[in-house]
Design a protein around this motif. Structure first.
Motif, mmCIF file in Angstrom:
data_model
loop_
_atom_site.group_PDB
_atom_site.id
_atom_site.type_symbol
_atom_site.label_atom_id
_atom_site.label_comp_id
_atom_site.label_asym_id
_atom_site.label_seq_id
_atom_site.Cartn_x
_atom_site.Cartn_y
_atom_site.Cartn_z
ATOM 1 N N LEU A 25 -3.639 -3.899 3.147
ATOM 2 C CA LEU A 25 -3.176 -2.552 2.800
ATOM 3 C C LEU A 25 -2.904 -1.630 3.979
ATOM 4 O O LEU A 25 -2.066 -0.729 3.867
ATOM 5 N N THR A 163 -8.529 4.920 -3.219
ATOM 6 C CA THR A 163 -7.087 5.103 -3.399
ATOM 7 C C THR A 163 -6.761 6.020 -4.571
ATOM 8 O O THR A 163 -5.672 6.581 -4.644
ATOM 9 N N LYS A 164 -7.718 6.176 -5.496
ATOM 10 C CA LYS A 164 -7.518 7.078 -6.628
ATOM 11 C C LYS A 164 -7.736 8.543 -6.256
ATOM 12 O O LYS A 164 -7.058 9.435 -6.778
ATOM 13 N N PRO A 168 -1.950 8.864 -0.363
ATOM 14 C CA PRO A 168 -1.612 7.719 0.494
ATOM 15 C C PRO A 168 -1.721 8.046 1.979
ATOM 16 O O PRO A 168 -2.134 7.202 2.778
ATOM 17 N N PHE A 171 -5.399 8.112 2.881
ATOM 18 C CA PHE A 171 -5.928 6.750 2.907
ATOM 19 C C PHE A 171 -5.542 6.055 4.205
ATOM 20 O O PHE A 171 -6.377 5.432 4.870
ATOM 21 N N TRP A 176 -9.452 4.762 4.778
ATOM 22 C CA TRP A 176 -9.644 3.307 4.800
ATOM 23 C C TRP A 176 -10.933 2.922 5.514
ATOM 24 O O TRP A 176 -11.469 1.818 5.304
ATOM 25 N N LYS A 266 -1.157 0.281 -5.500
ATOM 26 C CA LYS A 266 -2.379 -0.307 -4.956
ATOM 27 C C LYS A 266 -3.503 -0.357 -5.984
ATOM 28 O O LYS A 266 -4.139 -1.414 -6.167
ATOM 29 N N PRO A 267 -3.819 0.755 -6.696
ATOM 30 C CA PRO A 267 -4.916 0.688 -7.670
ATOM 31 C C PRO A 267 -4.678 -0.356 -8.757
ATOM 32 O O PRO A 267 -5.623 -0.988 -9.234
#
Length: 428
Positions: A25, A163-164, A168, A171, A176, A266-267
């Motif tokens: 990711l 990620t929720k 982005p 993250f 991350w 992603k989720p």
């Protein structure tokens, strides 16, 4: 004792697997931004593979410690090494901060993770086998493997939550790091778990046995004895390669494929992988239990055949972008994995005489992870980009499954030879 081995496996594989999530990711953007996106993904997965290359070294180092000083220092040392390496990855400066040195440090810490996980598997798993009733070894060996899937689920769950709740950009920028930094709170858990193992009467009995044989091991270490009979170790490795390929393609490679190639959120991909892993956990327990009844090899062979055939259905189902079909695609692959995981551990242990079982099974298992699992996401991306068809990746899975059937057919003969060298009640 079984609860302690599950907890140990969970902690170790949470740390090891969150690296795979991050490699899918974010690492290509944070540590390899100077090259094109595909090359960045390949470079990211290459660092993922480095951890597997270090795992046999961990099996040798911590296997020696466990033989000479007892299992507690070996298991504790490997767990601390994993926690330290993982925490340092979470604190690591990125390419934009220190340039190419960031990637070099990432590789060094990944090697630390590999050495650590290479040390913990043999001790936790073989401890369960050693004290299992003779007719329930398959089930008892399968139980600690639940920790592997629990660690993976925990890692995916953490990434899903992050990620929720963040954008982005957040993250990619800093969030991350959180799954890696959460390892800090696991230090008290590590010490509690290993204190529990130390207090176990079974563990103290093993220490007494090892002390009684210390003079023999000083003359000829178990590692040297394993290397003198490479066919045993290589047979284990080539039997287990399909399981490692399926595991890391379906849990790591498919996240990259779904997010980058198919544009799936992603989720959504993380949720699909997490649900599919539940199937692997159930299949592992069921297959371990079944192997005590019908034998290790028939159950394992069923998993290999299912994985090879299903690989050609997995990508078309993924390509629909339908969540239910994605879960089906990954779930059946994980069920096939469980059919290999469940009986495989006991099958490998029964191929070695007890005096070299720790080193032999561990080294063969970790070699399989180098040749299969560590390279699987890298090879998958390389095949997809060079052939522009998913059939090439499916053919890769089918090929390793077909090849593994050859050494699997030899396992019974090696088990018989092991019985002749040092009699021990086993199930073929």
């Amino acid at each position: 004792m079984l609860a302690a081995t599950i907890a140990t496996q969970s902690i170790e594989f949470y740390d090891f697997m969150i690296y795979g999530m991050a490699a899918s990711l974010v690492f290509n953007k944070q540590f390899f931004p100077a090259i094109n996106p595909v090359a960045g993904v390949l470079a990211s997965f290459a660092t993922f593979a480095v951890g597997f290359a270090a795992r046999p070294l961990g099996a040798v180092v911590f296997g020696h410690i466990g033989d000479k000083y007892g299992r507690k220092p070996a298991l504790l040392g490997s767990a601390v090494a994993m926690a330290v390496s993982t925490t340092l990855i979470g604190l690591l400066p990125t390419y934009s901060m220190i340039g190419a040195a960031a990637a070099l440090l990432l590789v060094i810490f990944r090697i630390g993770q590999g050495i650590a996980v290479g040390g913990v598997w043999g001790g936790a798993t073989l401890l369960a086998i050693e004290y299992a009733p003779a007719k329930r070894r398959g089930l008892f060996a399968a139980i600690p493997q639940i920790g592997t899937f629990a660690g993976l689920i925990a890692g995916i769950g953490v990434f899903m939550v992050i990620t929720k709740v963040v954008s982005p950009e957040q993250f990619l920028g800093w969030a991350w790091r959180l799954p890696f930094l959460l390892t800090v709170v696991m230090f008290p858990v590590i010490f509690y778990v290993h204190r529990y193992i130390e207090d176990s009467p079974e563990f103290h009995e093993v220490e007494k046995t090892m002390a009684a044989r210390s003079e023999e091991r000083a003359r000829d270490s178990s590692v040297i004895q394993v290397l003198r009979r490479p066919k045993y170790m290589l047979t284990v490795a080539f039997i287990f390669i399909p399981a490692t390929v399926v595991f890391y393609m379906s849990s790591t490679g498919m996240i990259d494929y779904g997010v980058r190639d198919l544009g799936i959120a992603k989720p959504t991909m993380l949720a699909a992988v997490m649900l599919s892993v539940v199937g692997a956990a159930v299949s592992t327990l069921a297959s371990g239990w079944l192997s005590d009844i019908v034998g290790r090899r028939p159950v394992y062979m069923g998993g290999v055949i299912l994985a090879g055939i299903w690989s050609f259905a997995m990508f078309p189902l993924m390509d629909t972008k339908d969540f239910g079909l994605i879960v089906l695609a990954l779930g059946v692959a994980q069920v096939a994995l469980g059919a290999m995981f469940g009986p495989g551990i006991t099958l490998f242990a029964e191929m070695f005489p007890p005096k070299i079982r720790y080193s032999g099974a561990s080294m063969g298992y970790q070699l399989a992870n180098i040749l299969g699992g560590g390279l699987a996401p890298f090879i998958m991306v390389l095949l997809l980009e060079s052939t522009h068809t998913t059939a090439s990746a499916s053919a890769y899975v089918a090929a390793v499954c077909a090849i593994s059937l050859i050494p699997l057919s030899l396992a019974g003969r090696l088990q018989a030879q092991s019985r002749e060298q040092e009699p021990v009640e086993q199930t073929g």
